[in-house]
Write a protein that holds these residues in place. Sequence first.
Motif, PDB file in Angstrom:
ATOM      1  N   ASN A  59      23.566   2.999   4.307  1.00 23.14           N
ATOM      2  CA  ASN A  59      23.532   1.828   3.413  1.00 23.14           C
ATOM      3  C   ASN A  59      22.397   1.901   2.397  1.00 23.14           C
ATOM      4  OD1 ASN A  59      25.799   0.490   4.378  1.00 23.14           O
ATOM      5  ND2 ASN A  59      24.641  -0.534   5.988  1.00 23.14           N
ATOM      6  N   GLY A  60      21.520   2.878   2.526  1.00 17.04           N
ATOM      7  CA  GLY A  60      20.437   3.066   1.569  1.00 17.04           C
ATOM      8  C   GLY A  60      19.153   3.487   2.239  1.00 17.04           C
ATOM      9  N   HIS A  61      18.529   4.498   1.658  1.00 16.45           N
ATOM     10  CA  HIS A  61      17.253   5.008   2.166  1.00 16.45           C
ATOM     11  C   HIS A  61      16.434   5.536   1.004  1.00 16.45           C
ATOM     12  CE1 HIS A  61      20.224   8.279   2.282  1.00 16.45           C
ATOM     13  NE2 HIS A  61      19.214   9.030   1.842  1.00 16.45           N
ATOM     14  N   LEU A  62      15.182   5.809   1.261  1.00 17.33           N
ATOM     15  CA  LEU A  62      14.300   6.347   0.229  1.00 17.33           C
ATOM     16  C   LEU A  62      14.613   7.821   0.018  1.00 17.33           C
ATOM     17  CD1 LEU A  62      12.868   3.688   1.015  1.00 17.33           C
ATOM     18  CD2 LEU A  62      10.724   4.842   0.532  1.00 17.33           C
ATOM     19  N   ASP A  63      14.727   8.200  -1.242  1.00 19.66           N
ATOM     20  CA  ASP A  63      15.027   9.583  -1.593  1.00 19.66           C
ATOM     21  C   ASP A  63      13.923  10.494  -1.069  1.00 19.66           C
ATOM     22  OD1 ASP A  63      16.406  11.690  -2.737  1.00 19.66           O
ATOM     23  OD2 ASP A  63      15.456  11.440  -4.692  1.00 19.66           O
ATOM     24  N   GLY A  64      14.294  11.497  -0.308  1.00 12.58           N
ATOM     25  CA  GLY A  64      13.321  12.435   0.237  1.00 12.58           C
ATOM     26  C   GLY A  64      12.935  12.161   1.681  1.00 12.58           C
ATOM     27  N   GLU A 117       0.835  -1.204   0.000  1.00 10.48           N
ATOM     28  CA  GLU A 117       0.000   0.000   0.000  1.00 10.48           C
ATOM     29  C   GLU A 117       0.871   1.256   0.000  1.00 10.48           C
ATOM     30  OE1 GLU A 117      -3.929  -0.344   2.541  1.00 10.48           O
ATOM     31  OE2 GLU A 117      -2.274  -1.370   3.561  1.00 10.48           O
ATOM     32  N   PHE A 118       1.913   1.237   0.838  1.00  9.94           N
ATOM     33  CA  PHE A 118       2.819   2.383   0.918  1.00  9.94           C
ATOM     34  C   PHE A 118       3.506   2.617  -0.424  1.00  9.94           C
ATOM     35  CE2 PHE A 118       7.107   4.066   1.568  1.00  9.94           C
ATOM     36  CZ  PHE A 118       6.800   5.290   2.149  1.00  9.94           C
ATOM     37  N   GLU A 119       3.990   1.543  -1.054  1.00 10.22           N
ATOM     38  CA  GLU A 119       4.675   1.675  -2.351  1.00 10.22           C
ATOM     39  C   GLU A 119       3.768   2.321  -3.387  1.00 10.22           C
ATOM     40  OE1 GLU A 119       5.980  -2.345  -3.126  1.00 10.22           O
ATOM     41  OE2 GLU A 119       7.945  -1.958  -2.264  1.00 10.22           O
ATOM     42  N   GLN A 120       2.503   1.931  -3.418  1.00 10.53           N
ATOM     43  CA  GLN A 120       1.563   2.523  -4.371  1.00 10.53           C
ATOM     44  C   GLN A 120       1.375   4.023  -4.106  1.00 10.53           C
ATOM     45  OE1 GLN A 120       0.264   1.154  -7.161  1.00 10.53           O
ATOM     46  NE2 GLN A 120       1.640  -0.515  -6.627  1.00 10.53           N
ATOM     47  N   LYS A 121       1.219   4.389  -2.834  1.00 17.72           N
ATOM     48  CA  LYS A 121       1.054   5.805  -2.482  1.00 17.72           C
ATOM     49  C   LYS A 121       2.326   6.590  -2.780  1.00 17.72           C
ATOM     50  CE  LYS A 121      -1.636   7.168   0.883  1.00 17.72           C
ATOM     51  NZ  LYS A 121      -2.381   7.418   2.098  1.00 17.72           N
ATOM     52  N   TRP A 122       3.492   5.991  -2.482  1.00 17.49           N
ATOM     53  CA  TRP A 122       4.792   6.657  -2.674  1.00 17.49           C
ATOM     54  C   TRP A 122       5.011   6.983  -4.153  1.00 17.49           C
ATOM     55  CZ3 TRP A 122       8.341   8.741   0.508  1.00 17.49           C
ATOM     56  CH2 TRP A 122       9.625   8.991   0.018  1.00 17.49           C
ATOM     57  N   LYS A 123       4.574   6.075  -5.027  1.00 22.46           N
ATOM     58  CA  LYS A 123       4.737   6.295  -6.465  1.00 22.46           C
ATOM     59  C   LYS A 123       3.851   7.435  -6.971  1.00 22.46           C
ATOM     60  CE  LYS A 123       5.979   1.533  -7.496  1.00 22.46           C
ATOM     61  NZ  LYS A 123       5.466   0.260  -7.998  1.00 22.46           N
ATOM     62  N   LYS A 124       2.715   7.652  -6.330  1.00 19.04           N
ATOM     63  CA  LYS A 124       1.737   8.647  -6.780  1.00 19.04           C
ATOM     64  C   LYS A 124       1.989  10.035  -6.204  1.00 19.04           C
ATOM     65  CE  LYS A 124      -1.970   5.315  -7.376  1.00 19.04           C
ATOM     66  NZ  LYS A 124      -3.096   4.701  -6.698  1.00 19.04           N
ATOM     67  N   ARG A 141      10.813  -2.643  -2.326  1.00 16.92           N
ATOM     68  CA  ARG A 141      11.312  -3.214  -3.588  1.00 16.92           C
ATOM     69  C   ARG A 141      11.798  -2.150  -4.564  1.00 16.92           C
ATOM     70  NH1 ARG A 141      12.187  -6.871  -0.857  1.00 16.92           N
ATOM     71  NH2 ARG A 141      10.693  -8.458  -0.311  1.00 16.92           N
ATOM     72  N   GLY A 142      11.633  -0.887  -4.214  1.00 19.56           N
ATOM     73  CA  GLY A 142      12.034   0.202  -5.107  1.00 19.56           C
ATOM     74  C   GLY A 142      13.485   0.609  -4.916  1.00 19.56           C
ATOM     75  N   GLU A 143      13.824   1.739  -5.518  1.00 14.51           N
ATOM     76  CA  GLU A 143      15.187   2.254  -5.450  1.00 14.51           C
ATOM     77  C   GLU A 143      15.477   2.871  -4.084  1.00 14.51           C
ATOM     78  OE1 GLU A 143      16.683   4.881  -8.466  1.00 14.51           O
ATOM     79  OE2 GLU A 143      15.452   3.898  -9.975  1.00 14.51           O
ATOM     80  N   VAL A 144      16.747   2.820  -3.710  1.00 12.32           N
ATOM     81  CA  VAL A 144      17.243   3.520  -2.535  1.00 12.32           C
ATOM     82  C   VAL A 144      18.432   4.375  -2.968  1.00 12.32           C
ATOM     83  CG1 VAL A 144      16.449   1.834  -0.829  1.00 12.32           C
ATOM     84  CG2 VAL A 144      18.719   1.601  -1.813  1.00 12.32           C
ATOM     85  N   VAL A 145      18.700   5.393  -2.201  1.00 11.25           N
ATOM     86  CA  VAL A 145      19.844   6.269  -2.494  1.00 11.25           C
ATOM     87  C   VAL A 145      20.862   6.184  -1.387  1.00 11.25           C
ATOM     88  CG1 VAL A 145      18.602   7.862  -3.979  1.00 11.25           C
ATOM     89  CG2 VAL A 145      18.669   8.291  -1.530  1.00 11.25           C
TER      90      VAL A 145
END
Length: 98
Positions: A32-37, A9-16, A94-98
Amino acid sequence: MYNSISMPEFEQKWKKEKLPLVDVREMNEWENGHLDGAVHIPLSDLSAAKEKLDKSQEYYVMCHSGARSSMACQELSKEGYKVTNVMGGISAWRGEVV
């Protein structure tokens, strides 16, 4: 009390939309990696750093697996912050991390 959201659910909202996300993992995990923003406030610093957050804004809170973010949500919600725990944490992302 606070809400919880599943990772799908979070991934869907994050993409939108650009969701306000607080990552409560420690510095080495963040590096080691986090979500951009995402905003980084380690759980160990939460008591001192929470004034950086706006009580009128809703935040999504993430850690590695969901346990520390749940603890952070408990603490923040007691003080009037609007928070949602991201279940599964970054280990389920499952998405990208920075």
